[in-house]
Motif scaffolding. Sequence first.
Motif, PDB file in Angstrom:
ATOM      1  N   THR A   1       0.903  -0.843  -0.052  1.00  0.00           N
ATOM      2  CA  THR A   1       0.088  -0.220  -0.351  1.00  0.00           C
ATOM      3  C   THR A   1       1.097   1.011   0.141  1.00  0.00           C
ATOM      4  O   THR A   1       1.455   1.317   0.862  1.00  0.00           O
TER       5      THR A   1
ATOM      6  N   ALA B   1      -7.385   6.119   3.071  1.00  0.00           N
ATOM      7  CA  ALA B   1      -8.043   5.149   3.592  1.00  0.00           C
ATOM      8  C   ALA B   1      -8.469   5.627   5.229  1.00  0.00           C
ATOM      9  O   ALA B   1      -9.641   5.794   5.227  1.00  0.00           O
TER      10      ALA B   1
ATOM     11  N   GLU C   1     -12.434   6.002   6.720  1.00  0.00           N
ATOM     12  CA  GLU C   1     -12.810   5.507   7.081  1.00  0.00           C
ATOM     13  C   GLU C   1     -13.396   5.739   8.588  1.00  0.00           C
ATOM     14  O   GLU C   1     -14.638   5.862   9.068  1.00  0.00           O
TER      15      GLU C   1
ATOM     16  N   VAL D   1      -4.223  -1.832   9.682  1.00  0.00           N
ATOM     17  CA  VAL D   1      -4.457  -2.573   8.862  1.00  0.00           C
ATOM     18  C   VAL D   1      -5.376  -2.391   8.851  1.00  0.00           C
ATOM     19  O   VAL D   1      -6.678  -2.252   7.862  1.00  0.00           O
ATOM     20  N   LEU D   2      -6.079  -3.750   9.676  1.00  0.00           N
ATOM     21  CA  LEU D   2      -7.691  -4.094   9.541  1.00  0.00           C
ATOM     22  C   LEU D   2      -8.651  -3.098   9.742  1.00  0.00           C
ATOM     23  O   LEU D   2      -9.582  -3.102   9.011  1.00  0.00           O
TER      24      LEU D   2
ATOM     25  N   ARG E   1      -8.360   0.583   8.975  1.00  0.00           N
ATOM     26  CA  ARG E   1      -8.964   0.967   7.721  1.00  0.00           C
ATOM     27  C   ARG E   1      -9.767   0.560   6.426  1.00  0.00           C
ATOM     28  O   ARG E   1      -9.494   0.713   4.899  1.00  0.00           O
ATOM     29  N   ALA E   2      -9.440  -1.755   6.573  1.00  0.00           N
ATOM     30  CA  ALA E   2      -9.668  -2.638   5.589  1.00  0.00           C
ATOM     31  C   ALA E   2     -10.854  -2.444   5.609  1.00  0.00           C
ATOM     32  O   ALA E   2     -11.544  -2.097   4.060  1.00  0.00           O
TER      33      ALA E   2
ATOM     34  N   TYR F   1     -14.460  -5.525   8.642  1.00  0.00           N
ATOM     35  CA  TYR F   1     -12.714  -5.752   9.437  1.00  0.00           C
ATOM     36  C   TYR F   1     -12.162  -6.941   8.924  1.00  0.00           C
ATOM     37  O   TYR F   1     -12.197  -7.712  10.185  1.00  0.00           O
TER      38      TYR F   1
ATOM     39  N   LEU G   1      -9.229  -9.691   7.346  1.00  0.00           N
ATOM     40  CA  LEU G   1      -8.337  -9.913   6.164  1.00  0.00           C
ATOM     41  C   LEU G   1      -7.801 -11.048   6.567  1.00  0.00           C
ATOM     42  O   LEU G   1      -7.634 -11.430   7.783  1.00  0.00           O
TER      43      LEU G   1
ATOM     44  N   GLU H   1      -2.796 -11.632   3.616  1.00  0.00           N
ATOM     45  CA  GLU H   1      -2.904  -9.698   3.386  1.00  0.00           C
ATOM     46  C   GLU H   1      -2.397  -8.813   4.578  1.00  0.00           C
ATOM     47  O   GLU H   1      -1.784  -7.697   3.872  1.00  0.00           O
TER      48      GLU H   1
ATOM     49  N   ARG I   1       1.265  -6.120   3.917  1.00  0.00           N
ATOM     50  CA  ARG I   1       0.591  -4.945   4.523  1.00  0.00           C
ATOM     51  C   ARG I   1       1.727  -4.605   5.348  1.00  0.00           C
ATOM     52  O   ARG I   1       1.545  -3.525   6.044  1.00  0.00           O
TER      53      ARG I   1
ATOM     54  N   THR J   1     -10.254 -11.043  11.837  1.00  0.00           N
ATOM     55  CA  THR J   1     -11.444 -10.590  12.193  1.00  0.00           C
ATOM     56  C   THR J   1     -10.836  -9.640  13.212  1.00  0.00           C
ATOM     57  O   THR J   1     -10.336 -10.095  14.322  1.00  0.00           O
TER      58      THR J   1
END
Lengths: 165, 165
Positions: free
Chosen positions: A3, A11, A15, B60-61, B63-64, B68, B70, B74, B78, B114
Amino acid sequence: MSTTAAEIAAAWRRERPGTPTDSIEVFTPIVRLAKLLTDDRTRVLRAAGIDRATLDLLSVLRRAGPPYTLTTRELTERTLVTAGAISQRLARAEQEGLVTRAPDPSGHKAVAVTLTAAGHEVIERSVDAVLGRDSELVAGLSAEEQDLLIPLLGKLEGFVRARVG
Amino acid sequence: MSTTAAEIAAAWRRERPGTPTDSIEVFTPIVRLAKLLTDDRTRVLRAAGIDRATLDLLSVLRRAGPPYTLTTRELTERTLVTAGAISQRLARAEQEGLVTRAPDPSGHKAVAVTLTAAGHEVIERSVDAVLGRDSELVAGLSAEEQDLLIPLLGKLEGFVRARVG
DNA sequence: GTCTAAACGTTTAGACCTGAACATACCAGG
DNA sequence: CCTGGTATGTTCAGGTCTAAACGTTTAGAC
């Protein structure tokens, strides 16, 4: 696939509207670059049978010039790690015969650390490899771009340094 | 008191004429800044009862976006740390009830990670503190200077990334 | 169906660092 | 003297990371 900093900032704003994202595009690449560079250097040095912490220690002593002696406090000031870490580095390096520790007459309880002949050889053998590798990597920017970048980094470092630690 | 990058380069040239020092003024401040910033962030987060590695993971989670989730792979892509480190981070975060791990139907042997409600709360509570602090620190450069710096860092990161790892 | 290779994740050994607690040496006043 | 304060170093517990070895699952060839 990784990223980009801009994507990370976008992001957060998507969010969590209102998140202060203005620092991300500056600090994310700096932290990433540092990690890429130090990990790469660790690998280069492992091939030479030395670790990065020891190289840093020997480099500071080597750059000091003859007689290649500094106190523990001076090493700590020049290295950006804690005194405890320096003490541990010295113990390892002394164990391997790369430096000697002796009481230093000046100052309170000072310990004079001196590069041995073996330590001198190690640093001579590895410094060109390490800096040569860095030379390849910095060539991604032209000389003009580097001249633009250097003062900005210097200014930022000075500002940050005044506000942390 | 700390040695400037220019002084380090000059010391090498004085002590070892011919040493390739052209990278020092670029990479030394980058590595130092990264260390100052990450150490400072560690301290900010300790006050909030969380560690930096966990914050990175939860960020990271978060922002996904919903839901939430990944996979471990992944997360690794990241995060710029090894898969082993991610595995350890997940074990810690799962232990603290911040994330859950479950088999993911898609892909080979994927594990779906998650964010839990507790993890969501933790990240909401700390992200503004961390990024707000970074905002203060980046303010050492004007907006114009930042606009100059960002593309240079991006170009350098891309170049380095293509040549390491 | 079966087999093989690739993808994915975890475990473990070895290093290093921080921060706090501790130990020691020098100095200046009383 | 001798005593507290300051400057120095060292030790230790706790935490994180990397790299390599290992185990497992899936997909695709045949």
